[in-house]
Every structure is written in structure tokens, then in C-alpha cells.
Write a protein that holds these residues in place. Structure first.
Motif, PDB file in Angstrom:
ATOM      1  N   ASP A 184       0.813  -1.215   0.000  1.00 41.07           N
ATOM      2  CA  ASP A 184       0.000   0.000   0.000  1.00 41.07           C
ATOM      3  C   ASP A 184       0.848   1.266   0.000  1.00 41.07           C
ATOM      4  OD1 ASP A 184      -2.928  -1.108   0.632  1.00 41.07           O
ATOM      5  OD2 ASP A 184      -1.482  -2.245   1.807  1.00 41.07           O
ATOM      6  N   GLY A 185       2.139   1.121   0.229  1.00 40.88           N
ATOM      7  CA  GLY A 185       3.040   2.265   0.231  1.00 40.88           C
ATOM      8  C   GLY A 185       4.479   1.787   0.185  1.00 40.88           C
ATOM      9  N   PHE A 186       5.380   2.689  -0.184  1.00 40.91           N
ATOM     10  CA  PHE A 186       6.802   2.330  -0.325  1.00 40.91           C
ATOM     11  C   PHE A 186       7.642   3.532   0.086  1.00 40.91           C
ATOM     12  CE2 PHE A 186      10.866   1.654  -2.247  1.00 40.91           C
ATOM     13  CZ  PHE A 186      11.029   0.275  -2.360  1.00 40.91           C
ATOM     14  N   ILE A 187       8.552   3.327   1.047  1.00 36.14           N
ATOM     15  CA  ILE A 187       9.454   4.397   1.479  1.00 36.14           C
ATOM     16  C   ILE A 187      10.883   3.877   1.430  1.00 36.14           C
ATOM     17  CG2 ILE A 187      10.126   5.973   3.336  1.00 36.14           C
ATOM     18  CD1 ILE A 187       7.285   5.833   4.386  1.00 36.14           C
ATOM     19  N   TYR A 188      11.729   4.557   0.704  1.00 35.42           N
ATOM     20  CA  TYR A 188      13.151   4.225   0.656  1.00 35.42           C
ATOM     21  C   TYR A 188      13.818   4.786   1.908  1.00 35.42           C
ATOM     22  CZ  TYR A 188      18.040   4.590  -0.863  1.00 35.42           C
ATOM     23  OH  TYR A 188      19.411   4.525  -0.938  1.00 35.42           O
ATOM     24  N   LYS A 189      14.591   3.948   2.621  1.00 36.68           N
ATOM     25  CA  LYS A 189      15.189   4.375   3.883  1.00 36.68           C
ATOM     26  C   LYS A 189      16.106   5.585   3.719  1.00 36.68           C
ATOM     27  CE  LYS A 189      14.986   0.041   6.478  1.00 36.68           C
ATOM     28  NZ  LYS A 189      15.765  -1.057   7.120  1.00 36.68           N
ATOM     29  N   GLY A 190      16.693   5.721   2.538  1.00 35.63           N
ATOM     30  CA  GLY A 190      17.557   6.878   2.299  1.00 35.63           C
ATOM     31  C   GLY A 190      16.797   8.189   2.301  1.00 35.63           C
ATOM     32  N   ASP A 191      15.476   8.114   2.103  1.00 36.11           N
ATOM     33  CA  ASP A 191      14.629   9.320   2.100  1.00 36.11           C
ATOM     34  C   ASP A 191      13.725   9.379   3.328  1.00 36.11           C
ATOM     35  OD1 ASP A 191      15.649   9.962  -0.415  1.00 36.11           O
ATOM     36  OD2 ASP A 191      14.092   8.804  -1.439  1.00 36.11           O
ATOM     37  N   LEU A 192      13.981   8.515   4.304  1.00 37.77           N
ATOM     38  CA  LEU A 192      13.084   8.392   5.445  1.00 37.77           C
ATOM     39  C   LEU A 192      13.031   9.674   6.271  1.00 37.77           C
ATOM     40  CD1 LEU A 192      11.274   6.356   6.969  1.00 37.77           C
ATOM     41  CD2 LEU A 192      13.284   5.749   8.331  1.00 37.77           C
ATOM     42  N   SER A 193      11.830  10.074   6.644  1.00 38.83           N
ATOM     43  CA  SER A 193      11.627  11.242   7.500  1.00 38.83           C
ATOM     44  C   SER A 193      10.274  11.095   8.189  1.00 38.83           C
ATOM     45  CB  SER A 193      11.643  12.538   6.681  1.00 38.83           C
ATOM     46  OG  SER A 193      10.526  12.598   5.808  1.00 38.83           O
ATOM     47  N   ARG A 194      10.080  11.862   9.262  1.00 42.80           N
ATOM     48  CA  ARG A 194       8.792  11.843   9.956  1.00 42.80           C
ATOM     49  C   ARG A 194       7.670  12.267   9.002  1.00 42.80           C
ATOM     50  NH1 ARG A 194       7.458  12.101  15.395  1.00 42.80           N
ATOM     51  NH2 ARG A 194       9.628  12.525  15.955  1.00 42.80           N
ATOM     52  N   GLU A 195       7.960  13.238   8.144  1.00 38.48           N
ATOM     53  CA  GLU A 195       6.943  13.734   7.209  1.00 38.48           C
ATOM     54  C   GLU A 195       6.517  12.648   6.230  1.00 38.48           C
ATOM     55  OE1 GLU A 195       6.278  17.327   3.935  1.00 38.48           O
ATOM     56  OE2 GLU A 195       8.248  17.024   4.847  1.00 38.48           O
ATOM     57  N   LYS A 196       7.495  11.875   5.701  1.00 36.33           N
ATOM     58  CA  LYS A 196       7.156  10.827   4.751  1.00 36.33           C
ATOM     59  C   LYS A 196       6.352   9.710   5.405  1.00 36.33           C
ATOM     60  CE  LYS A 196      10.736  11.402   1.226  1.00 36.33           C
ATOM     61  NZ  LYS A 196       9.750  11.651   0.148  1.00 36.33           N
ATOM     62  N   ILE A 197       6.745   9.332   6.629  1.00 37.38           N
ATOM     63  CA  ILE A 197       6.003   8.306   7.349  1.00 37.38           C
ATOM     64  C   ILE A 197       4.574   8.767   7.614  1.00 37.38           C
ATOM     65  CG2 ILE A 197       5.767   7.221   9.618  1.00 37.38           C
ATOM     66  CD1 ILE A 197       7.745   5.725   8.098  1.00 37.38           C
ATOM     67  N   THR A 198       4.431  10.010   8.088  1.00 34.81           N
ATOM     68  CA  THR A 198       3.105  10.554   8.398  1.00 34.81           C
ATOM     69  C   THR A 198       2.226  10.601   7.160  1.00 34.81           C
ATOM     70  OG1 THR A 198       4.027  11.897  10.197  1.00 34.81           O
ATOM     71  CG2 THR A 198       1.868  12.539   9.331  1.00 34.81           C
ATOM     72  N   THR A 199       2.789  11.065   6.053  1.00 33.02           N
ATOM     73  CA  THR A 199       2.039  11.160   4.798  1.00 33.02           C
ATOM     74  C   THR A 199       1.603   9.785   4.313  1.00 33.02           C
ATOM     75  OG1 THR A 199       3.230  13.158   4.139  1.00 33.02           O
ATOM     76  CG2 THR A 199       2.119  11.925   2.399  1.00 33.02           C
ATOM     77  N   ALA A 200       2.531   8.817   4.363  1.00 35.54           N
ATOM     78  CA  ALA A 200       2.209   7.461   3.907  1.00 35.54           C
ATOM     79  C   ALA A 200       1.091   6.851   4.738  1.00 35.54           C
ATOM     80  CB  ALA A 200       3.454   6.587   3.963  1.00 35.54           C
ATOM     81  N   LEU A 201       1.131   7.041   6.047  1.00 35.27           N
ATOM     82  CA  LEU A 201       0.097   6.476   6.909  1.00 35.27           C
ATOM     83  C   LEU A 201      -1.248   7.159   6.693  1.00 35.27           C
ATOM     84  CD1 LEU A 201       2.114   5.932  10.213  1.00 35.27           C
ATOM     85  CD2 LEU A 201       1.332   4.192   8.595  1.00 35.27           C
ATOM     86  N   LYS A 202      -1.225   8.457   6.479  1.00 33.91           N
ATOM     87  CA  LYS A 202      -2.475   9.170   6.207  1.00 33.91           C
ATOM     88  C   LYS A 202      -3.136   8.635   4.944  1.00 33.91           C
ATOM     89  CE  LYS A 202      -1.684  13.643   8.453  1.00 33.91           C
ATOM     90  NZ  LYS A 202      -1.471  15.096   8.230  1.00 33.91           N
ATOM     91  N   VAL A 203      -2.307   8.330   3.946  1.00 32.35           N
ATOM     92  CA  VAL A 203      -2.833   7.831   2.671  1.00 32.35           C
ATOM     93  C   VAL A 203      -3.435   6.440   2.840  1.00 32.35           C
ATOM     94  CG1 VAL A 203      -2.205   7.064   0.348  1.00 32.35           C
ATOM     95  CG2 VAL A 203      -1.317   9.221   1.233  1.00 32.35           C
ATOM     96  N   VAL A 204      -2.693   5.535   3.488  1.00 37.24           N
ATOM     97  CA  VAL A 204      -3.169   4.146   3.565  1.00 37.24           C
ATOM     98  C   VAL A 204      -4.300   3.962   4.575  1.00 37.24           C
ATOM     99  CG1 VAL A 204      -0.925   3.250   2.854  1.00 37.24           C
ATOM    100  CG2 VAL A 204      -1.447   3.413   5.285  1.00 37.24           C
ATOM    101  N   LEU A 205      -4.370   4.846   5.570  1.00 34.95           N
ATOM    102  CA  LEU A 205      -5.417   4.696   6.577  1.00 34.95           C
ATOM    103  C   LEU A 205      -6.672   5.493   6.261  1.00 34.95           C
ATOM    104  CD1 LEU A 205      -3.223   4.847   9.795  1.00 34.95           C
ATOM    105  CD2 LEU A 205      -4.323   2.842   8.822  1.00 34.95           C
ATOM    106  N   LYS A 206      -6.622   6.350   5.273  1.00 35.75           N
ATOM    107  CA  LYS A 206      -7.763   7.193   4.942  1.00 35.75           C
ATOM    108  C   LYS A 206      -9.042   6.396   4.653  1.00 35.75           C
ATOM    109  CE  LYS A 206      -9.157  11.098   2.046  1.00 35.75           C
ATOM    110  NZ  LYS A 206      -8.750  12.021   0.960  1.00 35.75           N
ATOM    111  N   PRO A 207      -8.961   5.290   3.881  1.00 35.64           N
ATOM    112  CA  PRO A 207     -10.196   4.532   3.622  1.00 35.64           C
ATOM    113  C   PRO A 207     -10.811   3.930   4.865  1.00 35.64           C
ATOM    114  CG  PRO A 207      -8.452   3.947   2.073  1.00 35.64           C
ATOM    115  CD  PRO A 207      -7.822   4.764   3.169  1.00 35.64           C
ATOM    116  N   ARG A 208      -9.992   3.775   5.962  1.00 33.28           N
ATOM    117  CA  ARG A 208     -10.511   3.137   7.168  1.00 33.28           C
ATOM    118  C   ARG A 208     -11.041   4.158   8.171  1.00 33.28           C
ATOM    119  NH1 ARG A 208      -6.588  -0.922   9.689  1.00 33.28           N
ATOM    120  NH2 ARG A 208      -7.957  -2.633   9.189  1.00 33.28           N
ATOM    121  N   ALA A 209     -10.850   5.455   7.890  1.00 34.12           N
ATOM    122  CA  ALA A 209     -11.264   6.501   8.837  1.00 34.12           C
ATOM    123  C   ALA A 209     -12.784   6.554   8.940  1.00 34.12           C
ATOM    124  CB  ALA A 209     -10.692   7.834   8.385  1.00 34.12           C
TER     125      ALA A 209
END
Length: 246
Positions: free
Chosen positions: A221-246
Motif C-alpha cells: 500500500d506504500g513504499f518508502i526508501y530508507k535513504g529518504d526516510l523522514s517523519r513527514e514521509k512516514i506521516t504522509t504514507a500512513l495518512k494515505v493508507v489509513l484514509k479509507p478506514r477513517a
């Protein structure tokens, strides 16, 4: 930031002074002691928001201090800052010990831990399962997803047991796992009707090749490269994948 009362328990004078200076620089109010005996005496007469504790001390050890905290102030979190090997710290199962920082420690890692364990407790909004065999990588992810309720496992076998026990809201999955590869774990979850609805975000050091998608990862449902890892990317990815369950 509100100043926190923090107890430093460290028998090495230079390390004790360094931690004291770092905490005061960040606006906290530390008390520093040089032995386990002194720590127990101070803990018996004062309340602290956090204890930063060396483990290997003579006469009264760090383990003795941990046991005292368990009995007298079990709500006080403990951050171990120690040179003790993983074989020693891995046997510590006390609920008051929140994390272990190895000496020589990274100043930023200590500051992050202090911030994490002294901030006001918030009700977890979601439950996240982190599947990652590297201890430091799990620590980084854990700090980035607060205030989520976090479950951490080192391999796919442990992850399957955790999912059976607690149906998490999402999974952060490394691909390079011992035993079962992350790709196979992804397939198992998505092929199972009972777990196929759990969003899985791949967090990996495998750099994606632009324009060449990996078929075995297409169901993630999402893909994050560790070289680009940040709190913002994690937060954005979770918002996207969890939105249908809200």
C-alpha cells in the motif's frame, strides 16, 4: 517546552557532566548522582519525569535501581545509557525500561529519547506493527510514528503471531528479514482474507529503480526508501493508507 525533572545516575564523572549539560541546555532540571545508592536515596524522596541510568555500577547496580523504581515509582520511565553488551541488556524485561542507548552515545539519540519519554501522554490513535530486524532502525521508526501504539518484531514469524493477537491498523515492513523474506510475508498477508485489509507500507534500503516496478511488491500500500526516510514521509504514507478506514 516545559522543564522536566530528570535524574542522571552515572558513576563516570565526564559522562555525568555531559548529560547534565545537555539536559540543562534543553531547559530541563536534572539532578546528577554518581552511584546506585545515591539514586535510591534521591528516588525515595523525590518524583522524576525520567531517569537516565547507567547499568554497570559497583555495590548497588543499575539493575538494583530498576527494581527500586518498579516497586516505588513504576510510572517513571528509565532510559539506559550503558556500555553493557546486548547479551546483558536483552535479558532486561522491566516495563520501566523504555529504551537502551549504547555508549559512546549519540547526543541526538539521547535528546530524542528524552523528548519522547517526557512529553505528555496522548491516547494512541492507531496501532502500528513494525517488522524490522535492525534495532536502531526500529528505534528510528518508533520515534517517528508517535503517539501510535507500536508493536515491534524482528522477523516475519513474529509478525504473523502479533497480527493474530492484535489486528494492527497498518504494518511498516522491511524486506531484508531473517527467515522469510518481506516479499513472501507481504504475499501471505494479502492472500489471507482475514489480513488482506491491513495496509502494508514497505520501508526498505533497497533503492527503487525508476520506471521498473517490482511485481512482487505491487500489492503493498506504500513504499518508502530508507535513504529518504523522514517523519513527514512516514506521516504522509500512513495518512494515505489509513484514509479509507477513517
Amino acid at each position: 517546552m516545559t522543564a522536566k525533572n530528570i535524574l542522571i545516575v552515572e558513576n563516570d564523572a565526564s559522562t555525568r557532566k555531559l548529560v547534565d549539560v545537555l539536559l540543562r541546555r534543553d531547559g530541563h532540571s536534572p539532578i546528577a548522582v554518581d552511584s546506585g545508592q545515591a539514586a535510591i536515596s534521591v528516588l525515595g524522596n523525590n518524583e522524576f519525569d525520567l531517569v537516565i541510568l547507567d547499568l554497570m555500577m559497583p555495590v548497588v547496580s543499575g539493575q538494583d535501581v530498576i527494581e527500586f523504581i518498579e516497586q516505588h515509582s513504576p510510572a517513571t520511565p528509565v532510559v539506559l545509557v550503558t556500555a553493557a553488551p546486548p547479551a546483558v541488556t536483552s535479558t532486561l524485561t522491566s516495563p520501566v525500561v523504555r529504551t537502551v542507548i549504547r555508549k559512546p552515545f549519540n547526543i541526538l539519540e539521547l535528546a530524542t529519547a528524552v523528548d519522547e519519554y517526557t512529553r505528555p501522554v496522548q491516547a494512541p490513535a492507531i496501532t502500528l506493527l513494525i517488522v524490522e530486524d535492525d534495532e536502531r532502525a526500529r528505534y528510528v521508526l518508533r520515534t517517528m510514528v508517535n503517539p501510535a501504539n507500536v508493536i515491534e518484531v524482528e522477523d516475519a514469524e513474529g509478525a504473523l503471531l502479533a497480527i493474530q493477537a492484535q489486528h494492527p491498523d497498518a504494518v511498516l515492513l522491511d524486506l531484508a528479514l531473517p527467515g522469510m523474506p518481506g516479499e513472501e510475508f507481504l504475499r501471505l498477508l494479502k492472500d489471507n482474507p482475514e489480513t488482506s485489509d491491513i495496509p502494508i507500507v514497505i520501508v526498505t534500503s533497497r533503492k527503487p529503480v525508476e520506471g521498473v516496478p517490482e511485481p512482487q511488491l505491487a500489492r503493498a500500500d506504500g513504499f518508502i526508501y530508507k535513504g529518504d526516510l523522514s517523519r513527514e514521509k512516514i506521516t504522509t504514507a500512513l495518512k494515505v493508507v489509513l484514509k479509507p478506514r477513517a
